[in-house]
Design a protein around this motif. Structure first.
Motif, PDB file in Angstrom:
ATOM      1  N   GLY A 293       0.779  -1.226   0.000  1.00 54.96           N
ATOM      2  CA  GLY A 293       0.000   0.000   0.000  1.00 54.96           C
ATOM      3  C   GLY A 293       0.812   1.279   0.000  1.00 54.96           C
ATOM      4  O   GLY A 293       0.254   2.370  -0.045  1.00 54.96           O
ATOM      5  N   PHE A 294       2.127   1.183   0.052  1.00 52.53           N
ATOM      6  CA  PHE A 294       2.998   2.353   0.062  1.00 52.53           C
ATOM      7  C   PHE A 294       3.569   2.595  -1.331  1.00 52.53           C
ATOM      8  O   PHE A 294       4.134   1.689  -1.946  1.00 52.53           O
ATOM      9  CB  PHE A 294       4.151   2.182   1.057  1.00 52.53           C
ATOM     10  N   ASP A 295       3.444   3.825  -1.808  1.00 52.82           N
ATOM     11  CA  ASP A 295       3.991   4.197  -3.105  1.00 52.82           C
ATOM     12  C   ASP A 295       5.516   4.249  -3.001  1.00 52.82           C
ATOM     13  O   ASP A 295       6.049   4.895  -2.096  1.00 52.82           O
ATOM     14  CB  ASP A 295       3.447   5.557  -3.526  1.00 52.82           C
ATOM     15  N   ILE A 296       6.213   3.602  -3.912  1.00 51.93           N
ATOM     16  CA  ILE A 296       7.677   3.545  -3.820  1.00 51.93           C
ATOM     17  C   ILE A 296       8.335   4.895  -4.092  1.00 51.93           C
ATOM     18  O   ILE A 296       9.484   5.103  -3.696  1.00 51.93           O
ATOM     19  CB  ILE A 296       8.265   2.485  -4.767  1.00 51.93           C
ATOM     20  N   LEU A 297       7.631   5.810  -4.742  1.00 52.79           N
ATOM     21  CA  LEU A 297       8.217   7.118  -5.030  1.00 52.79           C
ATOM     22  C   LEU A 297       7.946   8.135  -3.932  1.00 52.79           C
ATOM     23  O   LEU A 297       8.820   8.911  -3.565  1.00 52.79           O
ATOM     24  CB  LEU A 297       7.691   7.658  -6.365  1.00 52.79           C
ATOM     25  N   THR A 298       6.746   8.121  -3.404  1.00 51.32           N
ATOM     26  CA  THR A 298       6.373   9.156  -2.433  1.00 51.32           C
ATOM     27  C   THR A 298       6.419   8.688  -0.983  1.00 51.32           C
ATOM     28  O   THR A 298       6.388   9.524  -0.076  1.00 51.32           O
ATOM     29  CB  THR A 298       4.952   9.680  -2.734  1.00 51.32           C
ATOM     30  N   ASP A 299       6.489   7.378  -0.757  1.00 46.50           N
ATOM     31  CA  ASP A 299       6.445   6.858   0.611  1.00 46.50           C
ATOM     32  C   ASP A 299       7.278   5.581   0.731  1.00 46.50           C
ATOM     33  O   ASP A 299       6.792   4.560   1.209  1.00 46.50           O
ATOM     34  CB  ASP A 299       4.985   6.586   0.988  1.00 46.50           C
ATOM     35  N   SER A 300       8.543   5.649   0.319  1.00 48.26           N
ATOM     36  CA  SER A 300       9.370   4.434   0.269  1.00 48.26           C
ATOM     37  C   SER A 300       9.972   4.039   1.616  1.00 48.26           C
ATOM     38  O   SER A 300      10.374   2.892   1.794  1.00 48.26           O
ATOM     39  CB  SER A 300      10.495   4.583  -0.752  1.00 48.26           C
ATOM     40  N   LEU A 301      10.015   4.942   2.582  1.00 48.61           N
ATOM     41  CA  LEU A 301      10.645   4.612   3.863  1.00 48.61           C
ATOM     42  C   LEU A 301       9.978   3.432   4.566  1.00 48.61           C
ATOM     43  O   LEU A 301      10.682   2.524   5.027  1.00 48.61           O
ATOM     44  CB  LEU A 301      10.699   5.835   4.781  1.00 48.61           C
ATOM     45  N   PRO A 302       8.644   3.358   4.645  1.00 49.17           N
ATOM     46  CA  PRO A 302       8.036   2.170   5.267  1.00 49.17           C
ATOM     47  C   PRO A 302       8.379   0.874   4.520  1.00 49.17           C
ATOM     48  O   PRO A 302       8.515  -0.174   5.141  1.00 49.17           O
ATOM     49  CB  PRO A 302       6.536   2.455   5.203  1.00 49.17           C
ATOM     50  N   VAL A 303       8.529   0.953   3.219  1.00 49.68           N
ATOM     51  CA  VAL A 303       8.896  -0.230   2.441  1.00 49.68           C
ATOM     52  C   VAL A 303      10.307  -0.660   2.817  1.00 49.68           C
ATOM     53  O   VAL A 303      10.568  -1.824   3.103  1.00 49.68           O
ATOM     54  CB  VAL A 303       8.806   0.044   0.922  1.00 49.68           C
ATOM     55  N   ARG A 304      11.230   0.287   2.862  1.00 54.11           N
ATOM     56  CA  ARG A 304      12.614  -0.041   3.198  1.00 54.11           C
ATOM     57  C   ARG A 304      12.740  -0.538   4.628  1.00 54.11           C
ATOM     58  O   ARG A 304      13.515  -1.439   4.917  1.00 54.11           O
ATOM     59  CB  ARG A 304      13.521   1.163   2.961  1.00 54.11           C
ATOM     60  N   ARG A 305      11.960   0.019   5.544  1.00 57.26           N
ATOM     61  CA  ARG A 305      11.998  -0.432   6.939  1.00 57.26           C
ATOM     62  C   ARG A 305      11.408  -1.824   7.105  1.00 57.26           C
ATOM     63  O   ARG A 305      11.774  -2.559   8.008  1.00 57.26           O
ATOM     64  CB  ARG A 305      11.221   0.532   7.821  1.00 57.26           C
ATOM     65  N   GLY A 306      10.467  -2.198   6.240  1.00 54.92           N
ATOM     66  CA  GLY A 306       9.790  -3.477   6.356  1.00 54.92           C
ATOM     67  C   GLY A 306      10.578  -4.655   5.831  1.00 54.92           C
ATOM     68  O   GLY A 306      10.171  -5.803   6.001  1.00 54.92           O
ATOM     69  N   LEU A 307      11.707  -4.410   5.193  1.00 59.87           N
ATOM     70  CA  LEU A 307      12.510  -5.512   4.668  1.00 59.87           C
ATOM     71  C   LEU A 307      13.193  -6.234   5.812  1.00 59.87           C
ATOM     72  O   LEU A 307      13.895  -5.638   6.608  1.00 59.87           O
ATOM     73  CB  LEU A 307      13.564  -4.993   3.684  1.00 59.87           C
ATOM     74  N   THR A 308      12.982  -7.546   5.900  1.00 57.81           N
ATOM     75  CA  THR A 308      13.588  -8.313   6.985  1.00 57.81           C
ATOM     76  C   THR A 308      14.724  -9.196   6.513  1.00 57.81           C
ATOM     77  O   THR A 308      15.639  -9.478   7.256  1.00 57.81           O
ATOM     78  CB  THR A 308      12.540  -9.194   7.677  1.00 57.81           C
ATOM     79  N   ALA A 309      14.655  -9.651   5.289  1.00 56.00           N
ATOM     80  CA  ALA A 309      15.714 -10.524   4.755  1.00 56.00           C
ATOM     81  C   ALA A 309      15.661 -10.484   3.248  1.00 56.00           C
ATOM     82  O   ALA A 309      14.616 -10.283   2.657  1.00 56.00           O
ATOM     83  CB  ALA A 309      15.516 -11.961   5.224  1.00 56.00           C
ATOM     84  N   ARG A 310      16.815 -10.666   2.634  1.00 58.52           N
ATOM     85  CA  ARG A 310      16.854 -10.745   1.183  1.00 58.52           C
ATOM     86  C   ARG A 310      18.067 -11.541   0.764  1.00 58.52           C
ATOM     87  O   ARG A 310      19.061 -11.610   1.474  1.00 58.52           O
ATOM     88  CB  ARG A 310      16.879  -9.365   0.541  1.00 58.52           C
ATOM     89  N   CYS A 311      17.975 -12.148  -0.382  1.00 58.75           N
ATOM     90  CA  CYS A 311      19.102 -12.876  -0.960  1.00 58.75           C
ATOM     91  C   CYS A 311      19.578 -12.117  -2.180  1.00 58.75           C
ATOM     92  O   CYS A 311      18.798 -11.830  -3.068  1.00 58.75           O
ATOM     93  CB  CYS A 311      18.680 -14.282  -1.403  1.00 58.75           C
ATOM     94  N   ARG A 312      20.845 -11.806  -2.211  1.00 56.04           N
ATOM     95  CA  ARG A 312      21.415 -11.152  -3.378  1.00 56.04           C
ATOM     96  C   ARG A 312      21.989 -12.211  -4.296  1.00 56.04           C
ATOM     97  O   ARG A 312      22.372 -13.295  -3.856  1.00 56.04           O
ATOM     98  CB  ARG A 312      22.514 -10.188  -2.949  1.00 56.04           C
ATOM     99  N   GLU A 313      22.089 -11.856  -5.556  1.00 59.45           N
ATOM    100  CA  GLU A 313      22.691 -12.763  -6.519  1.00 59.45           C
ATOM    101  C   GLU A 313      24.109 -13.093  -6.071  1.00 59.45           C
ATOM    102  O   GLU A 313      24.868 -12.219  -5.681  1.00 59.45           O
ATOM    103  CB  GLU A 313      22.734 -12.093  -7.896  1.00 59.45           C
TER     104      GLU A 313
END
Length: 104
Positions: A62-82
């Motif tokens: 529900g968060f726009d990546i351009l206008t409200d990306s901070l909640p998206v970035r804070r919500g990341l808990t884990a990721r796998c990079r190539e």
């Protein structure tokens, strides 16, 4: 939920991704596969708010990546990079549960 509509990213005259559209519903598991250079990393960086698209729109939870990306970035808990190495014999559920607790 993740929704992207016509995401495009240019680096100077090079087109990294063009018109990428996708929708992943809440609690749905989706894979993002493709050969090297297909734009997977660029698309994921845009969807996580770390790279702006040249054009197009996207919302994550529900968060726009351009206008409200901070909640998206804070919500990341884990990721796998190539190139990250996980236990080769691990199956996906086991690997995922060892990386981050289940959301719920």
């Amino acid at each position: 939920m993740i929704e992207a509509d016509k995401l495009t990213k240019y680096y100077d005259k090079c087109t990294a991704i063009r018109d990428v559209s996708l929708k992943v519903e809440k609690a749905e598991i989706a894979g993002f596969l493709g050969p090297n250079g297909a734009g997977k990393t660029t698309t994921m960086r845009i969807l996580t708010g770390f790279l702006p698209p040249s054009s197009g729109t996207a919302c994550v939870a529900g968060f726009d990546i351009l206008t409200d990306s901070l909640p998206v970035r804070r919500g990341l808990t884990a990721r796998c990079r190539e190139g990250d190495t996980l236990v080769p014999s691990s199956r996906s559920p086991r690997t995922c549960s060892s990386m981050a607790p289940p959301a719920g």
